[in-house]
Scaffold this motif. Structure first.
Motif, mmCIF file in Angstrom:
data_model
loop_
_atom_site.group_PDB
_atom_site.id
_atom_site.type_symbol
_atom_site.label_atom_id
_atom_site.label_comp_id
_atom_site.label_asym_id
_atom_site.label_seq_id
_atom_site.Cartn_x
_atom_site.Cartn_y
_atom_site.Cartn_z
ATOM 1 N N GLU A 35 1.089 -1.028 -0.160
ATOM 2 C CA GLU A 35 -0.483 -0.185 0.257
ATOM 3 C C GLU A 35 0.636 1.666 0.310
ATOM 4 O O GLU A 35 1.871 1.327 -0.106
ATOM 5 N N PRO A 36 0.293 2.058 -0.463
ATOM 6 C CA PRO A 36 1.199 3.797 -0.189
ATOM 7 C C PRO A 36 1.597 3.491 0.979
ATOM 8 O O PRO A 36 0.804 3.482 2.492
ATOM 9 N N GLN A 37 2.797 3.987 1.058
ATOM 10 C CA GLN A 37 3.107 4.343 2.996
ATOM 11 C C GLN A 37 3.771 5.904 3.354
ATOM 12 O O GLN A 37 3.952 6.740 2.792
ATOM 13 N N VAL A 38 3.039 5.696 4.782
ATOM 14 C CA VAL A 38 2.810 6.915 5.312
ATOM 15 C C VAL A 38 3.941 6.260 7.274
ATOM 16 O O VAL A 38 4.063 5.827 7.437
ATOM 17 N N SER A 39 5.311 7.350 7.210
ATOM 18 C CA SER A 39 5.880 7.461 8.139
ATOM 19 C C SER A 39 5.791 8.082 8.955
ATOM 20 O O SER A 39 5.090 9.977 8.974
ATOM 21 N N LEU A 40 5.173 8.257 10.365
ATOM 22 C CA LEU A 40 4.079 9.080 10.773
ATOM 23 C C LEU A 40 5.309 9.429 11.769
ATOM 24 O O LEU A 40 6.307 8.846 12.141
ATOM 25 N N PRO A 41 5.488 10.826 12.742
ATOM 26 C CA PRO A 41 5.728 11.308 13.796
ATOM 27 C C PRO A 41 7.124 10.703 14.792
ATOM 28 O O PRO A 41 5.796 9.596 15.100
ATOM 29 N N TYR A 42 7.666 10.572 15.016
ATOM 30 C CA TYR A 42 8.415 11.500 15.255
ATOM 31 C C TYR A 42 9.923 10.881 13.610
ATOM 32 O O TYR A 42 11.027 11.382 13.945
ATOM 33 N N SER A 43 9.485 10.132 13.173
ATOM 34 C CA SER A 43 10.754 8.496 12.988
ATOM 35 C C SER A 43 10.196 8.316 11.682
ATOM 36 O O SER A 43 9.014 7.921 10.708
ATOM 37 N N PRO A 44 11.229 8.573 10.179
ATOM 38 C CA PRO A 44 10.955 8.170 9.414
ATOM 39 C C PRO A 44 11.119 6.411 9.666
ATOM 40 O O PRO A 44 10.088 6.083 8.424
ATOM 41 N N ALA A 45 11.016 6.249 10.533
ATOM 42 C CA ALA A 45 11.548 4.652 10.435
ATOM 43 C C ALA A 45 9.597 4.126 10.920
ATOM 44 O O ALA A 45 9.486 3.345 11.248
#
Ligand code: SF4
Lengths: 166, 425
Positions: free
Chosen positions: B269-279
């Motif tokens: 699926e399209p991805q989203v990185s949540l705060p506060y880390s790109p991981a």
């Protein structure tokens, strides 16, 4: 003089360069100004309470994020004598060596040293002593090549000497 | 024993037959870069080395892009220091606003960084050029000063982590989703000191814009470099824009690597990185509905023409949600012009977006869209650390241009299919 002594300030894992010195202060590279905002987004009170000689102790991947040399510069200018971490992000590691900010990698020390402890560090031997509890830790030694750069006081001096010899 | 791309490039650059991970080497640098934050420090240090002239005035780029157009007097002074140095040294690749672009979009566009080369930049996202099959890595200002003075720099040869993406990408899934997924799997230090090498059928089919997005964020997993083996797509991209002759380098078949991952993309699926880390990468559906205040489409990660086309395909004939501010920043002057010719800028402006001249601006919380305390943004940039775009209590969700555009219209984080429109990929 390779003995450092100071009080411990602890931080967690993955302390990034935006936390060490936020970009909103990067329109200057004056060390004194940078020092005023050192660690601001991790602990806004840090710059006011840190004393010369104090030591930062952190978890893994300290200094991740941007390549800004302003990060180790801010820490050095704030009077911090050494950063001990379980591990360092690659660019921060290079930058610290290049500008002559002592850093040590020791998972044990990073896990054991508590905030407020008095610590003594023998840089040459990589020995870290917790004066409050009496326990000691050994850091991973730097390769001789990097020790050479640090012994000259950073990369620029190292190059200048090499140039003069030619 | 076979060698990886990185090992072969570093062996060539250090005049050795072969190098192994962990070796400390001194390498000749093919190209070096500095910006308005890092170059002033480097120039200061350069002067201290005692060198009078830079090693090669054609192999250094100084790009004021972070706080430009100059946001305050201090910035103007820093840029002046760079400009004066560039003039005095005769540095050719110095670009002012009106001719500039965000460094990591501009250098490949001008053909200044090439396959098989060793490129350093005093900016962590220098790893972007790995998409061309170069060994490109971010360093500090003192390193840049050393390179300007000597043309060489020390490196520890990194081990390689190979990541292969297989299959056909679903609609609305692109380069950004692949790299966010990768960082989510590896963690922010999962590739510390390593070179990432991306391959597989899903990568082969990507255009250069998407490949740059992937290599750009290798640093967000702690990597030193993020390479994509050069192929026909690379060669075509370089045709007509190369500034120097180059020799593409490929790794040996079966060269040993430290780790290897094989991932199927067909159900990604399209991805989203949540705060506060790109991981903190998640499928977009898991955060769909989160209210937002601002959307930024731009940066060295996703400010290229392919990104703008994707966003425009979704925004066409629609309006930005009344609660949301949408800021669109083409990464270079050429991209800006191209977007204008294709009518993309008109789509953005009609939708109610603010379109800006190329700048890093809000990406690092510099200017042009700073967040207030408690505000939430969706950004196609690469970092969502505390305080990255402004107030330490603002929150950034990282995503690709499709999710960003869909969210701008919806006023909440949204899957692109929810607002219709075609996938312009
Ligand atoms: S766009 Fe953002 S990440 Fe890229 S160079 Fe500029 S500040 Fe850095």
């Amino acid at each position: 003089m390779n003995i450092l002594k100071g009080k411990v300030w602890t931080f967690g894992d993955d302390v990034d360069t935006d936390a060490i010195i936020p970009a909103r202060y990067l329109n200057t590279f004056d060390p004194g100004e940078l020092a005023l905002h050192c660690m601001e987004d991790a602990d806004p009170t840090f710059a006011a309470k840190v004393s010369p000689g104090d030591i930062i102790v952190a978890g893994k991947n300290f200094g991740c994020g941007s390549s800004r040399e302003h990060a180790p510069l801010a820490i050095k200018a704030a009077g911090v004598s050494c950063v001990i971490a379980e591990s360092f992000a690659r660019i921060f590691y290079r930058n610290a060596i290049n500008i002559g900010l002592p850093i040590l990698e020791s998972a044990q020390a990073a896990a054991s040293l508590q905030e407020g402890r008095q610590v003594e560090i023998n840089l040459e031997e990589g020995k870290i002593s917790d004066l409050s509890s009496g326990s000691t830790f050994t850091a991973v030694p730097f390769p001789p090549f990097m020790q050479g750069i640090m012994a000259k006081g950073g990369l620029i001096n190292y190059i200048r000497e090499k140039k003069n010899k030619k | 024993m076979g060698q990886t791309i990185v090992e072969k490039i570093l062996a060539r650059a250090s005049g050795k037959k072969r190098v192994s991970p962990g070796d400390l080497i001194n390498a000749k640098i093919d190209f070096a870069l500095g910006n308005d934050i890092t170059a002033p420090v480097a120039i200061n240090e350069f002067k201290k080395t005692g060198a009078e002239k830079v090693f090669d005035k054609e192999r250094i780029a100084l790009i004021p892009d972070h706080f430009t157009p100059n946001k305050d007097i201090q910035t103007a002074e820093q840029v002046k220091l760079m400009r004066d140095f560039a003039r005095q040294q005769g540095i050719i690749h110095y670009y002012e606003i009106g001719r500039m672009g965000i460094e990591h979009a501009l250098l490949p566009e001008l053909g200044l960084v090439l396959p098989g080369e060793v490129v350093i930049g005093a900016d962590s996202h220098t790893c972007t050029y790995g998409a061309l099959g170069a060994f490109a890595t971010g360093v500090g200002s003192t390193d840049l000063a050393a390179v300007m003075a000597t043309g060489e720099l020390w490196f520890k040869v990194p081990h390689t982590i190979r990541i292969a993406f297989h299959g056909n990408l679903p609609p609305w899934v692109g380069g950004k989703d692949l790299i966010l997924y990768t960082i989510g799997q590896l963690g922010v230090d999962g590739a510390r000191y390593a070179a990432l090498e991306f391959s597989g059928s899903a990568i082969s089919r990507l255009d250069m814009d998407a490949r740059f997005t992937i290599s750009n964020m290798a640093i967000e997993a702690g990597a030193k470099a993020g390479l994509i083996p050069p192929d026909e797509v690379t060669r075509k991209y370089l045709t007509g824009r190369t500034a120097r002759p180059y020799t593409a380098v490929l790794g040996d078949e079966g060269a040993p690597v430290a780790e290897e991952y094989n991932w199927d993309v067909e159900s990604l699926e399209p991805q989203v990185s949540l705060p506060y880390s790109p991981a903190n990468a998640r499928p977009v559906s898991s955060v769909a509905g989160t209210e937002i205040d601002q959307v930024v489409i731009g940066s060295c990660t996703n400010g290229r023409i392919g990104d703008l086309r994707q966003a425009a395909a979704l925004l066409k004939g629609k309006k930005v949600h009344p609660r949301v501010r949408l800021i669109v920043i083409p990464a270079t002057q050429a991209i800006y012009l191209q977007a204008m010719r294709e009518g993309l800028l008109e789509i953005f402006v009609e939708a109610g977006a603010a379109v800006s001249t190329p700048t890093c601006g809000p990406c690092l919380g510099g200017h042009m869209g700073i967040l207030a305390g408690g505000e939430v943004a969706v950004a196609t940039t690469n970092r969502n650390f505390v305080g990255r775009m402004g107030h330490p209590e603002s929150r950034i969700y990282l995503a690709g241009p499709a999710v960003a555009a869909a969210s701008a219209v919806s006023g909440v984080i949204a899957h692109p299919r929810e607002i219709g429109g075609g996938d312009a990929r």
